[in-house]
Every structure is written in C-alpha cells, then in structure tokens.
Scaffold this motif. Structure first.
Motif, PDB file in Angstrom:
ATOM      1  N   ALA A  93       0.827  -1.214   0.000  1.00 37.22           N
ATOM      2  CA  ALA A  93       0.000   0.000   0.000  1.00 37.22           C
ATOM      3  C   ALA A  93       0.856   1.258   0.000  1.00 37.22           C
ATOM      4  O   ALA A  93       0.499   2.260  -0.627  1.00 37.22           O
ATOM      5  CB  ALA A  93      -0.943  -0.001   1.202  1.00 37.22           C
ATOM      6  N   ILE A  94       1.991   1.216   0.680  1.00 32.57           N
ATOM      7  CA  ILE A  94       2.897   2.364   0.704  1.00 32.57           C
ATOM      8  C   ILE A  94       3.446   2.628  -0.702  1.00 32.57           C
ATOM      9  O   ILE A  94       3.475   3.770  -1.168  1.00 32.57           O
ATOM     10  CB  ILE A  94       4.065   2.140   1.701  1.00 32.57           C
ATOM     11  CG1 ILE A  94       3.556   1.818   3.110  1.00 32.57           C
ATOM     12  CG2 ILE A  94       5.041   3.311   1.675  1.00 32.57           C
ATOM     13  CD1 ILE A  94       2.747   2.882   3.776  1.00 32.57           C
ATOM     14  N   TRP A  95       3.854   1.574  -1.395  1.00 36.64           N
ATOM     15  CA  TRP A  95       4.353   1.732  -2.766  1.00 36.64           C
ATOM     16  C   TRP A  95       3.239   2.160  -3.716  1.00 36.64           C
ATOM     17  O   TRP A  95       3.474   2.926  -4.654  1.00 36.64           O
ATOM     18  CB  TRP A  95       5.044   0.457  -3.252  1.00 36.64           C
ATOM     19  CG  TRP A  95       6.377   0.308  -2.600  1.00 36.64           C
ATOM     20  CD1 TRP A  95       6.744  -0.603  -1.655  1.00 36.64           C
ATOM     21  CD2 TRP A  95       7.521   1.133  -2.818  1.00 36.64           C
ATOM     22  NE1 TRP A  95       8.040  -0.389  -1.278  1.00 36.64           N
ATOM     23  CE2 TRP A  95       8.544   0.670  -1.980  1.00 36.64           C
ATOM     24  CE3 TRP A  95       7.784   2.236  -3.641  1.00 36.64           C
ATOM     25  CZ2 TRP A  95       9.809   1.257  -1.944  1.00 36.64           C
ATOM     26  CZ3 TRP A  95       9.041   2.820  -3.608  1.00 36.64           C
ATOM     27  CH2 TRP A  95      10.035   2.328  -2.766  1.00 36.64           C
ATOM     28  N   PHE A  96       2.022   1.680  -3.458  1.00 34.54           N
ATOM     29  CA  PHE A  96       0.875   2.127  -4.243  1.00 34.54           C
ATOM     30  C   PHE A  96       0.727   3.645  -4.120  1.00 34.54           C
ATOM     31  O   PHE A  96       0.559   4.352  -5.116  1.00 34.54           O
ATOM     32  CB  PHE A  96      -0.404   1.420  -3.781  1.00 34.54           C
ATOM     33  CG  PHE A  96      -1.661   2.044  -4.301  1.00 34.54           C
ATOM     34  CD1 PHE A  96      -1.981   1.980  -5.640  1.00 34.54           C
ATOM     35  CD2 PHE A  96      -2.518   2.711  -3.444  1.00 34.54           C
ATOM     36  CE1 PHE A  96      -3.153   2.565  -6.128  1.00 34.54           C
ATOM     37  CE2 PHE A  96      -3.687   3.293  -3.909  1.00 34.54           C
ATOM     38  CZ  PHE A  96      -4.005   3.220  -5.258  1.00 34.54           C
ATOM     39  N   CYS A  97       0.806   4.148  -2.900  1.00 34.44           N
ATOM     40  CA  CYS A  97       0.668   5.597  -2.671  1.00 34.44           C
ATOM     41  C   CYS A  97       1.787   6.374  -3.355  1.00 34.44           C
ATOM     42  O   CYS A  97       1.545   7.446  -3.929  1.00 34.44           O
ATOM     43  CB  CYS A  97       0.628   5.894  -1.177  1.00 34.44           C
ATOM     44  SG  CYS A  97      -0.893   5.305  -0.395  1.00 34.44           S
ATOM     45  N   ALA A  98       3.008   5.859  -3.316  1.00 33.12           N
ATOM     46  CA  ALA A  98       4.117   6.513  -4.020  1.00 33.12           C
ATOM     47  C   ALA A  98       3.822   6.576  -5.514  1.00 33.12           C
ATOM     48  O   ALA A  98       4.027   7.612  -6.164  1.00 33.12           O
ATOM     49  CB  ALA A  98       5.425   5.766  -3.763  1.00 33.12           C
ATOM     50  N   GLY A  99       3.285   5.485  -6.054  1.00 32.34           N
ATOM     51  CA  GLY A  99       2.921   5.459  -7.466  1.00 32.34           C
ATOM     52  C   GLY A  99       1.817   6.449  -7.791  1.00 32.34           C
ATOM     53  O   GLY A  99       1.850   7.110  -8.830  1.00 32.34           O
ATOM     54  N   VAL A 100       0.836   6.558  -6.897  1.00 30.88           N
ATOM     55  CA  VAL A 100      -0.265   7.511  -7.102  1.00 30.88           C
ATOM     56  C   VAL A 100       0.280   8.934  -7.200  1.00 30.88           C
ATOM     57  O   VAL A 100      -0.110   9.704  -8.082  1.00 30.88           O
ATOM     58  CB  VAL A 100      -1.312   7.401  -5.968  1.00 30.88           C
ATOM     59  CG1 VAL A 100      -2.275   8.582  -5.983  1.00 30.88           C
ATOM     60  CG2 VAL A 100      -2.076   6.090  -6.071  1.00 30.88           C
ATOM     61  N   VAL A 101       1.189   9.287  -6.294  1.00 32.46           N
ATOM     62  CA  VAL A 101       1.756  10.639  -6.306  1.00 32.46           C
ATOM     63  C   VAL A 101       2.531  10.881  -7.602  1.00 32.46           C
ATOM     64  O   VAL A 101       2.325  11.893  -8.284  1.00 32.46           O
ATOM     65  CB  VAL A 101       2.645  10.878  -5.067  1.00 32.46           C
ATOM     66  CG1 VAL A 101       3.423  12.183  -5.190  1.00 32.46           C
ATOM     67  CG2 VAL A 101       1.792  10.876  -3.804  1.00 32.46           C
TER      68      VAL A 101
END
Length: 187
Positions: A93-101
């Motif tokens: 989920a943390i990497w997902f958020c980095a990707g979203v940004v």
C-alpha cells in the motif's frame, strides 16, 4: 488504444482487489494474483506516453508499481504463512501511494486527463496512506480503515472511465482532426 488498455487494467485491478477483500482462501489468492497482474501492466503500458512529460518520474512510477506488485504477491505467497502477510500487504500500500503521487503529478503537468482528476487523486492519497500506516501500526483494523480508502478508489474508477470513454489529451492536437481541442478519443 493505450488509454483503453490502461483504463481496462485499472478496472480489472480494482474489481479483483474488492473481490479479494471480500473472500478468503484460494479465491482470495487468485483475485490478488489477477489484481497484481493488472497492476504490473499499468505502468509499463502507460510509460511511453508519460515519459514525454518527465522520464524520471515516469520511470519512478514503473518502479513504484513494480515494488507494489512484489510486496502484494509476497503477501499471498507461502511466506505469508509465517505471519508477515499484513506487513507485506501494507508495504504494498505504501508503494501504491508513491505510485499515485508520481502518476498524478505527471498527469497534472501533462494535462493528459483533466487536472481535477489529478488534484482529486493527490488529495485522496493522503487519507489512503494514513489508513495504511494506521493499520500497519495496529491503531485501526483493515475494516476500520476502509472508509479512508474510498476516495482514492473512486478516483481510480473515474480515471479509468475517463480513459475508456475520452482517452488522453494531446496538447496542441489539431482541432479539426480530433473534433474537440486537444482530445484523442479512446478508440
């Protein structure tokens, strides 16, 4: 064509993620695998269009989504039986958020989709990330954090719908050729 493929992959990833959250056992594992497979293809499919607007950020998006998939698959792999499933899942989920940004900064800069979609995603990633961290720290359960995930999930579906129906904008496109200023239809 790229817009339709990416839009479809977002729908597949989200739908299989929702089903995986509502099921257990083999069905959950299969749905997580389908979700991870769709996620794995989103960034590389979009990379050629994104790199024109910031190659470093576009590459960062590919890396973030790849790490998201690695951690996601680790959460359902046999190692998960060693009680690290939650840790790996939340790292995903943390990497997902980095990707979203990374993605939405690129989308905002490039105006490939309406900027309000990017602004919404950048605002919605904050509660999503907070929810993931609070679950990781044991402050909230996954169910309690669910409401924090909804704004970004809805945003991804709006983005997918936009890509499937309207395509991506092409700055400076010929109005006569496209029918509307700067829009490339998702044929």
């Amino acid at each position: 064509m790229t817009a339709r493929v990416v839009g479809s992959l977002f729908v597949i990833a989200t739908a299989s993620g929702v089903v995986s959250a509502a099921t257990q056992g083999t069905t959950r594992g299969v749905m997580v695998f389908v979700m991870a497979l769709a996620i794995a293809f989103i960034a590389p499919t979009w990379f050629p269009a994104l790199k024109r607007h910031g190659e470093g950020m576009a590459l960062g998006y590919v890396v973030a989504r790849t790490l998201e998939v690695v951690f996601l698959m680790s959460a359902v792999a046999p190692i998960a039986r060693l009680h690290v499933e939650e840790l790996w899942g939340h790292a995903s989920a943390i990497w997902f958020c980095a990707g979203v940004v990374l993605l939405n900064v690129l989308l905002f800069r490039s105006a490939l989709v309406p900027r309000w979609i990017s602004v919404w995603a950048l605002a919605a990633v904050v509660p999503y990330l907070a929810g993931a961290v609070l679950v990781l720290l044991g402050v909230l359960t996954q169910t309690q954090a669910g409401a924090l995930y909804v704004p970004l999930a809805l945003n991804e579906m709006v983005l997918a719908f936009w890509l499937l129906t309207r395509g991506m904008s092409t700055p400076g496109a010929d109005v006569r050729e496209q029918g509307e200023p700067g829009l490339v239809e998702a044929h």
